[in-house]
Design a protein around this motif. Structure first.
Motif, PDB file in Angstrom:
ATOM      1  N   MET A  80       1.785 -20.128  65.580  1.00  0.00           N
ATOM      2  CA  MET A  80       1.159 -21.473  65.310  1.00  0.00           C
ATOM      3  C   MET A  80      -0.135 -21.328  64.564  1.00  0.00           C
ATOM      4  SD  MET A  80      -0.465 -23.531  68.564  1.00  0.00           S
ATOM      5  CE  MET A  80       0.440 -25.089  68.816  1.00  0.00           C
ATOM      6  N   LYS A  81       0.113 -22.188  63.526  1.00  0.00           N
ATOM      7  CA  LYS A  81      -1.025 -22.192  62.177  1.00  0.00           C
ATOM      8  C   LYS A  81      -1.787 -23.412  62.578  1.00  0.00           C
ATOM      9  CE  LYS A  81      -1.263 -22.039  57.384  1.00  0.00           C
ATOM     10  NZ  LYS A  81      -0.836 -21.982  56.146  1.00  0.00           N
ATOM     11  N   THR A  82      -3.183 -23.275  62.739  1.00  0.00           N
ATOM     12  CA  THR A  82      -4.118 -24.375  62.654  1.00  0.00           C
ATOM     13  C   THR A  82      -4.952 -24.478  61.314  1.00  0.00           C
ATOM     14  OG1 THR A  82      -5.926 -22.888  63.681  1.00  0.00           O
ATOM     15  CG2 THR A  82      -4.516 -23.893  65.047  1.00  0.00           C
ATOM     16  N   GLU A  83      -4.966 -25.485  60.966  1.00  0.00           N
ATOM     17  CA  GLU A  83      -5.699 -25.964  59.701  1.00  0.00           C
ATOM     18  C   GLU A  83      -7.018 -26.320  60.136  1.00  0.00           C
ATOM     19  OE1 GLU A  83      -3.639 -28.271  56.849  1.00  0.00           O
ATOM     20  OE2 GLU A  83      -1.474 -27.205  57.254  1.00  0.00           O
ATOM     21  N   GLU A  84      -8.041 -25.750  58.976  1.00  0.00           N
ATOM     22  CA  GLU A  84      -9.355 -26.282  59.078  1.00  0.00           C
ATOM     23  C   GLU A  84      -9.317 -27.650  58.770  1.00  0.00           C
ATOM     24  OE1 GLU A  84     -11.968 -23.416  57.300  1.00  0.00           O
ATOM     25  OE2 GLU A  84     -11.197 -21.764  58.387  1.00  0.00           O
ATOM     26  N   PRO A  85     -10.434 -28.393  59.046  1.00  0.00           N
ATOM     27  CA  PRO A  85     -10.521 -29.775  58.642  1.00  0.00           C
ATOM     28  C   PRO A  85     -11.056 -29.803  57.313  1.00  0.00           C
ATOM     29  CG  PRO A  85     -12.290 -29.356  60.364  1.00  0.00           C
ATOM     30  CD  PRO A  85     -11.139 -28.182  60.341  1.00  0.00           C
ATOM     31  N   THR A  86     -10.479 -30.702  56.452  1.00  0.00           N
ATOM     32  CA  THR A  86     -11.079 -30.658  55.072  1.00  0.00           C
ATOM     33  C   THR A  86     -12.476 -31.251  55.037  1.00  0.00           C
ATOM     34  OG1 THR A  86      -8.798 -31.324  54.528  1.00  0.00           O
ATOM     35  CG2 THR A  86     -10.566 -31.869  52.925  1.00  0.00           C
ATOM     36  N   PRO A  87     -13.436 -30.538  54.232  1.00  0.00           N
ATOM     37  CA  PRO A  87     -14.642 -30.984  54.475  1.00  0.00           C
ATOM     38  C   PRO A  87     -14.848 -32.504  53.548  1.00  0.00           C
ATOM     39  CG  PRO A  87     -14.449 -28.889  52.954  1.00  0.00           C
ATOM     40  CD  PRO A  87     -13.039 -29.313  53.440  1.00  0.00           C
ATOM     41  N   SER A  88     -15.856 -33.074  53.943  1.00  0.00           N
ATOM     42  CA  SER A  88     -15.845 -34.441  53.398  1.00  0.00           C
ATOM     43  C   SER A  88     -16.606 -34.234  52.096  1.00  0.00           C
ATOM     44  CB  SER A  88     -16.837 -35.453  54.073  1.00  0.00           C
ATOM     45  OG  SER A  88     -18.057 -34.850  54.305  1.00  0.00           O
ATOM     46  N   LEU A  89     -16.738 -35.307  51.310  1.00  0.00           N
ATOM     47  CA  LEU A  89     -17.694 -35.371  49.959  1.00  0.00           C
ATOM     48  C   LEU A  89     -19.021 -34.876  50.234  1.00  0.00           C
ATOM     49  CD1 LEU A  89     -17.356 -35.523  47.071  1.00  0.00           C
ATOM     50  CD2 LEU A  89     -17.612 -37.875  47.063  1.00  0.00           C
ATOM     51  N   GLY A  90     -19.383 -35.485  51.328  1.00  0.00           N
ATOM     52  CA  GLY A  90     -20.875 -35.377  51.506  1.00  0.00           C
ATOM     53  C   GLY A  90     -21.233 -33.856  51.846  1.00  0.00           C
ATOM     54  N   GLN A  91     -20.361 -33.040  52.523  1.00  0.00           N
ATOM     55  CA  GLN A  91     -20.406 -31.862  52.942  1.00  0.00           C
ATOM     56  C   GLN A  91     -20.318 -31.051  51.633  1.00  0.00           C
ATOM     57  OE1 GLN A  91     -17.458 -31.789  55.941  1.00  0.00           O
ATOM     58  NE2 GLN A  91     -18.867 -31.661  57.511  1.00  0.00           N
ATOM     59  N   THR A  92     -19.128 -31.463  50.964  1.00  0.00           N
ATOM     60  CA  THR A  92     -19.141 -30.371  49.662  1.00  0.00           C
ATOM     61  C   THR A  92     -20.361 -30.479  48.798  1.00  0.00           C
ATOM     62  OG1 THR A  92     -16.472 -30.861  50.124  1.00  0.00           O
ATOM     63  CG2 THR A  92     -17.612 -29.850  47.856  1.00  0.00           C
ATOM     64  N   LEU A  93     -20.838 -31.789  48.422  1.00  0.00           N
ATOM     65  CA  LEU A  93     -22.053 -31.915  47.636  1.00  0.00           C
ATOM     66  C   LEU A  93     -23.162 -31.144  48.389  1.00  0.00           C
ATOM     67  CD1 LEU A  93     -21.734 -35.624  46.634  1.00  0.00           C
ATOM     68  CD2 LEU A  93     -21.153 -33.433  45.225  1.00  0.00           C
ATOM     69  N   GLU A  94     -23.416 -31.278  49.732  1.00  0.00           N
ATOM     70  CA  GLU A  94     -24.331 -30.531  50.144  1.00  0.00           C
ATOM     71  C   GLU A  94     -24.303 -28.951  50.034  1.00  0.00           C
ATOM     72  OE1 GLU A  94     -27.974 -29.720  51.772  1.00  0.00           O
ATOM     73  OE2 GLU A  94     -27.183 -31.775  51.394  1.00  0.00           O
ATOM     74  N   TRP A  95     -23.102 -28.495  50.078  1.00  0.00           N
ATOM     75  CA  TRP A  95     -22.796 -26.995  49.934  1.00  0.00           C
ATOM     76  C   TRP A  95     -23.122 -26.670  48.315  1.00  0.00           C
ATOM     77  CZ3 TRP A  95     -19.267 -24.716  46.569  1.00  0.00           C
ATOM     78  CH2 TRP A  95     -19.020 -23.343  46.664  1.00  0.00           C
ATOM     79  N   LEU A  96     -22.680 -27.516  47.559  1.00  0.00           N
ATOM     80  CA  LEU A  96     -22.913 -27.434  45.995  1.00  0.00           C
ATOM     81  C   LEU A  96     -24.508 -27.242  45.806  1.00  0.00           C
ATOM     82  CD1 LEU A  96     -20.319 -29.400  44.182  1.00  0.00           C
ATOM     83  CD2 LEU A  96     -20.562 -27.007  44.163  1.00  0.00           C
ATOM     84  N   ARG A  97     -25.105 -28.325  46.257  1.00  0.00           N
ATOM     85  CA  ARG A  97     -26.554 -28.337  45.900  1.00  0.00           C
ATOM     86  C   ARG A  97     -27.188 -26.963  46.745  1.00  0.00           C
ATOM     87  NH1 ARG A  97     -26.064 -33.328  48.319  1.00  0.00           N
ATOM     88  NH2 ARG A  97     -26.131 -34.930  46.859  1.00  0.00           N
ATOM     89  N   LYS A  98     -26.808 -26.530  47.771  1.00  0.00           N
ATOM     90  CA  LYS A  98     -27.312 -25.207  48.377  1.00  0.00           C
ATOM     91  C   LYS A  98     -26.995 -24.121  47.587  1.00  0.00           C
ATOM     92  CE  LYS A  98     -26.779 -22.214  52.401  1.00  0.00           C
ATOM     93  NZ  LYS A  98     -25.883 -21.772  53.423  1.00  0.00           N
ATOM     94  N   GLU A  99     -25.850 -24.190  47.128  1.00  0.00           N
ATOM     95  CA  GLU A  99     -25.486 -22.829  46.106  1.00  0.00           C
ATOM     96  C   GLU A  99     -26.393 -22.932  44.777  1.00  0.00           C
ATOM     97  OE1 GLU A  99     -23.077 -20.448  46.177  1.00  0.00           O
ATOM     98  OE2 GLU A  99     -23.527 -20.683  48.454  1.00  0.00           O
ATOM     99  N   LEU A 100     -26.562 -24.196  44.201  1.00  0.00           N
ATOM    100  CA  LEU A 100     -27.381 -24.363  43.078  1.00  0.00           C
ATOM    101  C   LEU A 100     -28.733 -23.723  43.300  1.00  0.00           C
ATOM    102  CD1 LEU A 100     -26.011 -27.943  41.559  1.00  0.00           C
ATOM    103  CD2 LEU A 100     -25.462 -25.175  40.550  1.00  0.00           C
ATOM    104  N   ALA A 101     -29.212 -24.122  44.457  1.00  0.00           N
ATOM    105  CA  ALA A 101     -30.670 -23.695  44.602  1.00  0.00           C
ATOM    106  C   ALA A 101     -30.770 -22.292  44.962  1.00  0.00           C
ATOM    107  CB  ALA A 101     -31.025 -24.532  46.214  1.00  0.00           C
ATOM    108  N   GLU A 102     -29.686 -21.613  45.331  1.00  0.00           N
ATOM    109  CA  GLU A 102     -29.455 -20.018  45.473  1.00  0.00           C
ATOM    110  C   GLU A 102     -29.696 -19.511  44.213  1.00  0.00           C
ATOM    111  OE1 GLU A 102     -26.758 -18.863  48.204  1.00  0.00           O
ATOM    112  OE2 GLU A 102     -27.614 -19.943  50.041  1.00  0.00           O
ATOM    113  N   MET A 103     -28.850 -20.092  43.374  1.00  0.00           N
ATOM    114  CA  MET A 103     -28.659 -19.583  41.980  1.00  0.00           C
ATOM    115  C   MET A 103     -29.963 -19.800  41.246  1.00  0.00           C
ATOM    116  SD  MET A 103     -24.827 -21.066  41.137  1.00  0.00           S
ATOM    117  CE  MET A 103     -24.782 -20.352  39.572  1.00  0.00           C
ATOM    118  N   GLN A 104     -30.733 -20.818  41.317  1.00  0.00           N
ATOM    119  CA  GLN A 104     -31.875 -20.940  40.664  1.00  0.00           C
ATOM    120  C   GLN A 104     -33.203 -19.963  41.032  1.00  0.00           C
ATOM    121  OE1 GLN A 104     -32.974 -24.998  41.633  1.00  0.00           O
ATOM    122  NE2 GLN A 104     -32.168 -25.900  39.485  1.00  0.00           N
TER     123      GLN A 104
END
Length: 98
Positions: A1-25
């Motif tokens: 039985m394969k369970t799929e993770e829910p697709t992140p929303s656009l807001g969650q994806t943008l928040e993740w990108l902001r966090k990654e960019l801050a870490e990169m800075q």
């Protein structure tokens, strides 16, 4: 039985990108400080080795004696362990996808 993770929303994806960019800075700033430090160490080594190289090429003084004069300035030698500690935090970049 394969369970799929829910697709992140656009807001969650943008928040993740902001966090990654801050870490990169932060990482970029750390790398810049390391680069500046290494540049100053190289400049200092070039300055200290110039009289030794001049004495070596002129043949007038033994290179060992000329080098001993530059080493007796009371400054401790630059250790590779200190450089390793300086560089230790630079490879801590992790890849974490949302």
């Amino acid at each position: 039985m394969k369970t799929e993770e829910p697709t992140p929303s656009l807001g969650q994806t943008l928040e993740w990108l902001r966090k990654e960019l801050a870490e990169m800075q932060v990482q970029d700033q750390r790398l810049l400080l390391t680069l500046r430090h290494l540049h100053s160490v190289l400049q200092e080594l070039r300055t200290e080795s110039a009289p030794w190289e001049d004495a070596r090429s002129s043949g007038g003084t033994s290179p060992r004696r000329a080098r001993a004069g530059s080493e007796s300035r009371g400054r401790p030698p630059i250790s590779s362990q200190g450089l390793a500690q300086l560089l230790q935090g630079t490879d801590s970049r992790r890849s974490s996808l949302p």
